[in-house]
Write an enzyme that holds these catalytic residues in place. Sequence first.
Site, mmCIF file in Angstrom:
data_model
loop_
_atom_site.group_PDB
_atom_site.id
_atom_site.type_symbol
_atom_site.label_atom_id
_atom_site.label_comp_id
_atom_site.label_asym_id
_atom_site.label_seq_id
_atom_site.Cartn_x
_atom_site.Cartn_y
_atom_site.Cartn_z
ATOM 1 N N CYS A 42 0.872 -1.169 0.147
ATOM 2 C CA CYS A 42 -0.036 0.283 -0.027
ATOM 3 C C CYS A 42 0.643 1.059 -0.379
ATOM 4 C CB CYS A 42 -0.878 0.329 1.531
ATOM 5 S SG CYS A 42 -2.682 1.614 1.832
ATOM 6 N N ASP A 44 0.499 4.068 1.687
ATOM 7 C CA ASP A 44 0.448 4.514 3.141
ATOM 8 C C ASP A 44 1.460 4.707 4.301
ATOM 9 O OD1 ASP A 44 0.053 4.215 6.103
ATOM 10 O OD2 ASP A 44 -2.163 3.954 5.698
ATOM 11 N N ARG A 46 3.060 4.759 6.496
ATOM 12 C CA ARG A 46 3.103 4.196 7.664
ATOM 13 C C ARG A 46 3.853 2.780 7.003
ATOM 14 N NH1 ARG A 46 -2.291 4.661 10.215
ATOM 15 N NH2 ARG A 46 -3.496 4.365 7.964
ATOM 16 N N HIS A 98 -2.203 -4.253 4.961
ATOM 17 C CA HIS A 98 -2.145 -3.452 6.588
ATOM 18 C C HIS A 98 -3.361 -3.630 7.144
ATOM 19 C CE1 HIS A 98 -2.450 0.797 6.142
ATOM 20 N NE2 HIS A 98 -2.437 0.633 4.459
ATOM 21 N N CYS A 101 -6.262 0.217 6.331
ATOM 22 C CA CYS A 101 -6.112 1.106 5.893
ATOM 23 C C CYS A 101 -7.099 1.436 5.564
ATOM 24 C CB CYS A 101 -5.475 -0.748 4.770
ATOM 25 S SG CYS A 101 -5.132 0.051 2.840
HETATM 26 CO CO CO Z 1 -3.839 1.120 3.076
#
Ligand code: CO
Length: 200
Positions: A42, A44, A46, A98, A101
């Site tokens: 992803c 993302d 993080r 994750h 998400c």
């Molecule tokens: Co995500």
Amino acid sequence: MKHLEHLFANNRRWTRKVEEERPGFFQQLASQQAPEYLWVGCSDSRVPANEIVGLLPGELFVHRNVANIIVHSDLNALSVLQYAVEILRVRHVIVCGHYGCGGIRAAMEDKRHGLIDNWLCHIKDIYRYHADRINALPSDTERCDLLCELNVIEQVKNIAQTTVIRDARLRGQQVTVHGWVYSIHNGLLKDLEICVDTGD
Ligand code: CO
């Protein structure tokens, strides 16, 4: 802050540290890359691919998008997969979703988010296939986490169905596709144990 000087300062510090620990690292890396793994994750912030699995530059080929989706008509993702398998000859493809998400959560909501809704439709499809099982869970968090896992499983199947992986199987090239989920709460990975291997 116009030119983001702090990021360049960070960069110089990082190169010094890497060279201190491994003299000649960059020079060596510049001549070739031979990663053993393709990471599909992803976007993302993080979930930084290399850091999570403790791999250095050169060790992980990476494709990231919102909610780690591999769609059969996505030439970007398919090109990454083809290059990784046919040219770099990676041995493993890792789909890593994750928990928590934002893309998955947005796909579960019944409201408009703009352009991205078209992308999230792929997740809405997975939700629809498994609606009974997902809706049986008591909390939003649990429903979202299950869909995060189901999405990874679906993407592993999608990758296994691509011409790239089917061709690898015909050539007798060993590629294993893995499905993992990362927890943003404790930084730990979970293997969903749904491997697809071209040797099977
Ligand atoms: Co995500």
